[in-house]
Write a protein that holds these residues in place. Structure first.
Motif, PDB file in Angstrom:
ATOM      1  N   LEU A 154      26.058  -9.882   7.141  1.00  0.00           N
ATOM      2  CA  LEU A 154      27.083  -8.834   7.230  1.00  0.00           C
ATOM      3  C   LEU A 154      26.515  -7.505   7.718  1.00  0.00           C
ATOM      4  CD1 LEU A 154      29.145  -9.431   3.932  1.00  0.00           C
ATOM      5  CD2 LEU A 154      29.788 -10.072   6.260  1.00  0.00           C
ATOM      6  N   HIS A 155      25.185  -7.353   7.657  1.00  0.00           N
ATOM      7  CA  HIS A 155      24.553  -6.080   8.035  1.00  0.00           C
ATOM      8  C   HIS A 155      24.365  -5.920   9.543  1.00  0.00           C
ATOM      9  CE1 HIS A 155      23.569  -5.657   3.767  1.00  0.00           C
ATOM     10  NE2 HIS A 155      23.165  -6.915   3.811  1.00  0.00           N
ATOM     11  N   PHE A 156      24.508  -7.001  10.299  1.00  0.00           N
ATOM     12  CA  PHE A 156      24.260  -6.923  11.739  1.00  0.00           C
ATOM     13  C   PHE A 156      25.489  -6.425  12.487  1.00  0.00           C
ATOM     14  CE2 PHE A 156      20.985  -9.893  10.420  1.00  0.00           C
ATOM     15  CZ  PHE A 156      19.900  -9.489  11.172  1.00  0.00           C
ATOM     16  N   MET A 188      15.171  -3.198   1.743  1.00  0.00           N
ATOM     17  CA  MET A 188      13.862  -3.206   1.078  1.00  0.00           C
ATOM     18  C   MET A 188      12.957  -4.169   1.838  1.00  0.00           C
ATOM     19  SD  MET A 188      12.726  -4.432  -2.766  1.00  0.00           S
ATOM     20  CE  MET A 188      13.399  -3.065  -3.693  1.00  0.00           C
ATOM     21  N   ILE A 189      11.783  -3.712   2.201  1.00  0.00           N
ATOM     22  CA  ILE A 189      10.788  -4.586   2.833  1.00  0.00           C
ATOM     23  C   ILE A 189       9.836  -5.048   1.729  1.00  0.00           C
ATOM     24  CG2 ILE A 189       9.052  -4.799   4.655  1.00  0.00           C
ATOM     25  CD1 ILE A 189      11.803  -3.934   5.740  1.00  0.00           C
ATOM     26  N   LEU A 190       9.736  -6.355   1.538  1.00  0.00           N
ATOM     27  CA  LEU A 190       8.862  -6.909   0.489  1.00  0.00           C
ATOM     28  C   LEU A 190       7.758  -7.743   1.132  1.00  0.00           C
ATOM     29  CD1 LEU A 190       8.088  -7.669  -2.444  1.00  0.00           C
ATOM     30  CD2 LEU A 190       9.866  -9.424  -2.375  1.00  0.00           C
ATOM     31  N   ASN A 191       6.534  -7.338   0.889  1.00  0.00           N
ATOM     32  CA  ASN A 191       5.382  -8.081   1.392  1.00  0.00           C
ATOM     33  C   ASN A 191       5.084  -9.228   0.424  1.00  0.00           C
ATOM     34  OD1 ASN A 191       2.597  -8.933   1.751  1.00  0.00           O
ATOM     35  ND2 ASN A 191       2.356  -7.163   3.098  1.00  0.00           N
ATOM     36  N   LYS A 192       5.260 -10.462   0.903  1.00  0.00           N
ATOM     37  CA  LYS A 192       5.134 -11.607  -0.012  1.00  0.00           C
ATOM     38  C   LYS A 192       3.689 -11.852  -0.441  1.00  0.00           C
ATOM     39  CE  LYS A 192       5.199 -14.956   3.785  1.00  0.00           C
ATOM     40  NZ  LYS A 192       6.013 -15.851   4.584  1.00  0.00           N
ATOM     41  N   LYS A 193       2.725 -11.318   0.306  1.00  0.00           N
ATOM     42  CA  LYS A 193       1.313 -11.511  -0.078  1.00  0.00           C
ATOM     43  C   LYS A 193       0.896 -10.513  -1.158  1.00  0.00           C
ATOM     44  CE  LYS A 193      -0.495 -13.625   4.156  1.00  0.00           C
ATOM     45  NZ  LYS A 193       0.619 -13.477   5.114  1.00  0.00           N
ATOM     46  N   HIS A 213      11.073   1.227   1.440  1.00  0.00           N
ATOM     47  CA  HIS A 213      12.521   1.466   1.414  1.00  0.00           C
ATOM     48  C   HIS A 213      12.982   1.990   2.768  1.00  0.00           C
ATOM     49  CE1 HIS A 213      12.267   0.778  -2.857  1.00  0.00           C
ATOM     50  NE2 HIS A 213      11.333   1.696  -2.939  1.00  0.00           N
ATOM     51  N   LYS A 214      13.836   1.257   3.417  1.00  0.00           N
ATOM     52  CA  LYS A 214      14.320   1.602   4.755  1.00  0.00           C
ATOM     53  C   LYS A 214      15.838   1.462   4.810  1.00  0.00           C
ATOM     54  CE  LYS A 214      10.257   2.087   6.826  1.00  0.00           C
ATOM     55  NZ  LYS A 214       9.886   3.229   7.687  1.00  0.00           N
ATOM     56  N   HIS A 215      16.390   1.584   6.026  1.00  0.00           N
ATOM     57  CA  HIS A 215      17.800   1.247   6.266  1.00  0.00           C
ATOM     58  C   HIS A 215      17.842  -0.017   7.116  1.00  0.00           C
ATOM     59  CE1 HIS A 215      18.487   5.435   5.010  1.00  0.00           C
ATOM     60  NE2 HIS A 215      19.613   4.923   4.542  1.00  0.00           N
ATOM     61  N   LEU A 225      26.196  -0.933 -10.106  1.00  0.00           N
ATOM     62  CA  LEU A 225      25.385  -1.253  -8.911  1.00  0.00           C
ATOM     63  C   LEU A 225      25.926  -2.458  -8.141  1.00  0.00           C
ATOM     64  CD1 LEU A 225      21.719  -0.612 -10.111  1.00  0.00           C
ATOM     65  CD2 LEU A 225      23.311   0.952  -9.008  1.00  0.00           C
ATOM     66  N   ILE A 226      26.975  -3.112  -8.654  1.00  0.00           N
ATOM     67  CA  ILE A 226      27.593  -4.226  -7.923  1.00  0.00           C
ATOM     68  C   ILE A 226      28.517  -3.644  -6.866  1.00  0.00           C
ATOM     69  CG2 ILE A 226      29.060  -6.277  -8.076  1.00  0.00           C
ATOM     70  CD1 ILE A 226      28.146  -6.541 -11.022  1.00  0.00           C
ATOM     71  N   ALA A 227      28.158  -3.834  -5.595  1.00  0.00           N
ATOM     72  CA  ALA A 227      28.928  -3.235  -4.490  1.00  0.00           C
ATOM     73  C   ALA A 227      30.333  -3.834  -4.439  1.00  0.00           C
ATOM     74  CB  ALA A 227      28.204  -3.470  -3.173  1.00  0.00           C
ATOM     75  N   GLN A 228      31.330  -2.972  -4.399  1.00  0.00           N
ATOM     76  CA  GLN A 228      32.721  -3.425  -4.358  1.00  0.00           C
ATOM     77  C   GLN A 228      33.305  -3.408  -2.952  1.00  0.00           C
ATOM     78  OE1 GLN A 228      34.611  -4.700  -6.960  1.00  0.00           O
ATOM     79  NE2 GLN A 228      32.651  -4.703  -8.013  1.00  0.00           N
ATOM     80  N   THR A 229      32.732  -2.570  -2.101  1.00  0.00           N
ATOM     81  CA  THR A 229      33.236  -2.456  -0.723  1.00  0.00           C
ATOM     82  C   THR A 229      32.059  -2.417   0.240  1.00  0.00           C
ATOM     83  OG1 THR A 229      33.283  -0.058  -1.025  1.00  0.00           O
ATOM     84  CG2 THR A 229      35.373  -1.222  -1.306  1.00  0.00           C
ATOM     85  N   PRO A 230      32.259  -2.907   1.472  1.00  0.00           N
ATOM     86  CA  PRO A 230      31.179  -2.863   2.458  1.00  0.00           C
ATOM     87  C   PRO A 230      30.987  -1.456   3.017  1.00  0.00           C
ATOM     88  CG  PRO A 230      33.149  -3.872   3.400  1.00  0.00           C
ATOM     89  CD  PRO A 230      33.470  -3.570   1.976  1.00  0.00           C
ATOM     90  N   LEU A 231      29.775  -1.133   3.408  1.00  0.00           N
ATOM     91  CA  LEU A 231      29.486   0.172   4.016  1.00  0.00           C
ATOM     92  C   LEU A 231      29.861   0.170   5.494  1.00  0.00           C
ATOM     93  CD1 LEU A 231      25.968   1.155   2.593  1.00  0.00           C
ATOM     94  CD2 LEU A 231      28.209   1.895   1.786  1.00  0.00           C
ATOM     95  N   GLU A 232      30.156   1.343   6.010  1.00  0.00           N
ATOM     96  CA  GLU A 232      30.377   1.524   7.448  1.00  0.00           C
ATOM     97  C   GLU A 232      29.360   2.520   7.971  1.00  0.00           C
ATOM     98  OE1 GLU A 232      32.250  -0.075   9.400  1.00  0.00           O
ATOM     99  OE2 GLU A 232      33.461  -1.186   7.968  1.00  0.00           O
ATOM    100  N   PRO A 233      28.740   2.309   9.144  1.00  0.00           N
ATOM    101  CA  PRO A 233      28.754   1.032   9.854  1.00  0.00           C
ATOM    102  C   PRO A 233      27.948  -0.026   9.110  1.00  0.00           C
ATOM    103  CG  PRO A 233      27.279   2.583  10.938  1.00  0.00           C
ATOM    104  CD  PRO A 233      27.951   3.337   9.838  1.00  0.00           C
ATOM    105  N   ARG A 234      28.086  -1.260   9.563  1.00  0.00           N
ATOM    106  CA  ARG A 234      27.468  -2.393   8.867  1.00  0.00           C
ATOM    107  C   ARG A 234      25.966  -2.223   8.649  1.00  0.00           C
ATOM    108  NH1 ARG A 234      30.190  -7.770   9.386  1.00  0.00           N
ATOM    109  NH2 ARG A 234      32.315  -7.427  10.114  1.00  0.00           N
ATOM    110  N   ASP A 235      25.275  -1.677   9.644  1.00  0.00           N
ATOM    111  CA  ASP A 235      23.805  -1.617   9.564  1.00  0.00           C
ATOM    112  C   ASP A 235      23.288  -0.370   8.845  1.00  0.00           C
ATOM    113  OD1 ASP A 235      24.373   0.240  11.507  1.00  0.00           O
ATOM    114  OD2 ASP A 235      23.107  -0.662  13.061  1.00  0.00           O
ATOM    115  N   SER A 236      24.184   0.368   8.151  1.00  0.00           N
ATOM    116  CA  SER A 236      23.750   1.578   7.442  1.00  0.00           C
ATOM    117  C   SER A 236      23.314   1.295   6.012  1.00  0.00           C
ATOM    118  CB  SER A 236      24.868   2.623   7.443  1.00  0.00           C
ATOM    119  OG  SER A 236      26.002   2.125   6.755  1.00  0.00           O
TER     120      SER A 236
END
Length: 345
Positions: A186-188, A33-38, A44-46, A18-29
């Motif tokens: 890096l995702h932007f 995970m959206i975590l509600n702190k309350k 689960h989104k992109h 599960l340790i990513a070795q290479t970046p995904l293309e495109p960056r924003d793909s």
């Protein structure tokens, strides 16, 4: 609970695959995970969906530091023995703090050659912790030479070669000086940032030059005994004004990455408010900390027992954070620098 947490409490089991070795293309793909702190609830989104969670009047704060191609391979001038340098901190003129391997070859007075003579270095002294101060000699522009002969200082857990140096830079990176990338950014993509601006979200920049101490493991059992490394930061009047205006009008300040978070919290701690300033910070944020600058955080998934997972736990709560990480492992999220992201809101 928080006060009694030990380093081992921040351990989680991560399968190596599960340790990513290479970046995904495109960056924003990548995944998000959206975590509600309350409540601790997760979605689960992109990453390109992040715009749905940003509101007009919010302020997104990004770290515009640019990574130096700081890994240099060279030889000892008199014997030709191989050596590796890692540039850590620019001290003055052409003097840098460096990490050398093997260290025994880098005694004071020893000279090294890099890039077939494009760059020469002499060790001035050995400093605390075993790092060296090195004086560089060259003709032309130091940073252009680095671009030519230097390698990206990828973290030790990335073993695959990076084909494109720019994939370890954020698209908005500008201020040269980091020994590691502020990877949450890096995702932007330029297009996603443009759409975020069009929605009425302010986009502002701080600079914090990331040191390799970011990857230094916490070796003490009591987290309060851990000593943080120092990193240099700066914030412009323009960014300070944007953040203060956001606070006044009831918007949220959303830091992209633990480096942006630490910069903002350091400034409030030192200055009493967000204002134009620069300096060094060794702020250590762990559960029990009260956030005064930011409301939300975009961040990647961090190493077990690291100061970064402790920072995330301070914002989202310890139980919520560790449960979210267990979920990320179950759902096979990609971890660490080239991995997926989380939005804590």
């Amino acid at each position: 609970m928080e006060e009694k947490l030990s380093t081992h409490d921040f351990y989680y089991d991560l399968p190596k695959e599960l340790i990513a070795q290479t970046p995904l293309e495109p960056r924003d793909s990548s995944r998000l995970m959206i975590l509600n702190k309350k409540t601790g609830a997760v979605e689960h989104k992109h990453f390109y969906d992040v715009i749905e969670y940003l509101n007009p009047g919010d302020c997104l704060v990004l770290n515009d530091s640019r990574v130096l191609p700081a890994r240099l391979y060279g030889v000892k001038e008199d014997t030709g023995a191989k050596v590796e340098f890692l540039l850590l901190t620019h001290r003055e003129s052409d003097v840098w703090e460096v990490l050398t391997g093997p260290g025994k070859r880098a005694k004071p007075g020893t000279r090294f050659v890099f890039g077939d003579g494009l760059l020469h270095a002499e060790i001035l002294e050995i400093i605390e912790g075993g790092n060296r101060l090195a004086q560089f000699h060259y003709e032309g522009n130091f940073y252009e030479i680095l671009d030519q002969i230097g390698q990206m200082p990828l973290p030790h857990y990335i073993t695959e070669e990076l084909k494109d140096k720019e994939r370890y830079q954020n698209v908005y990176s500008k201020e040269i000086g980091s020994a590691a990338a502020p990877t949450a950014g890096l995702h932007f993509t330029p297009e996603l940032l443009e759409r975020i601006r069009e929605k009425g979200v302010k986009v502002a920049f701080v600079t914090l030059h990331v040191g390799l101490g970011t990857f230094r493991p916490v070796t003490v059992e009591k987290i309060t005994e851990h000593k943080m490394h120092s990193e240099h930061y700066s914030i412009s009047k323009e960014t300070a004004d944007a953040i203060n205006e956001t606070k006044r009008s009831g918007g949220r300040v959303i830091a992209v990455g633990t480096t942006s978070c630490r910069t903002l919290e350091s400034i409030v701690q030192k200055e009493g408010c967000i204002r134009e300033s620069s300096g060094w910070t060794d702020i250590f944020i762990y559960p029990g900390y009260t956030f005064r600058a930011l409301d939300c955080l975009v961040t990647n998934f961090h190493l077990p027992e690291s100061t970064l997972i402790m920072l995330v736990s301070a914002l989202a709560g310890y139980e919520h954070t560790m449960k979210a990480y267990r979920t990320a492992v179950e759902e096979k999220y990609r971890f660490f620098s080239f991995g997926d992201a989380m939005l804590i809101q």
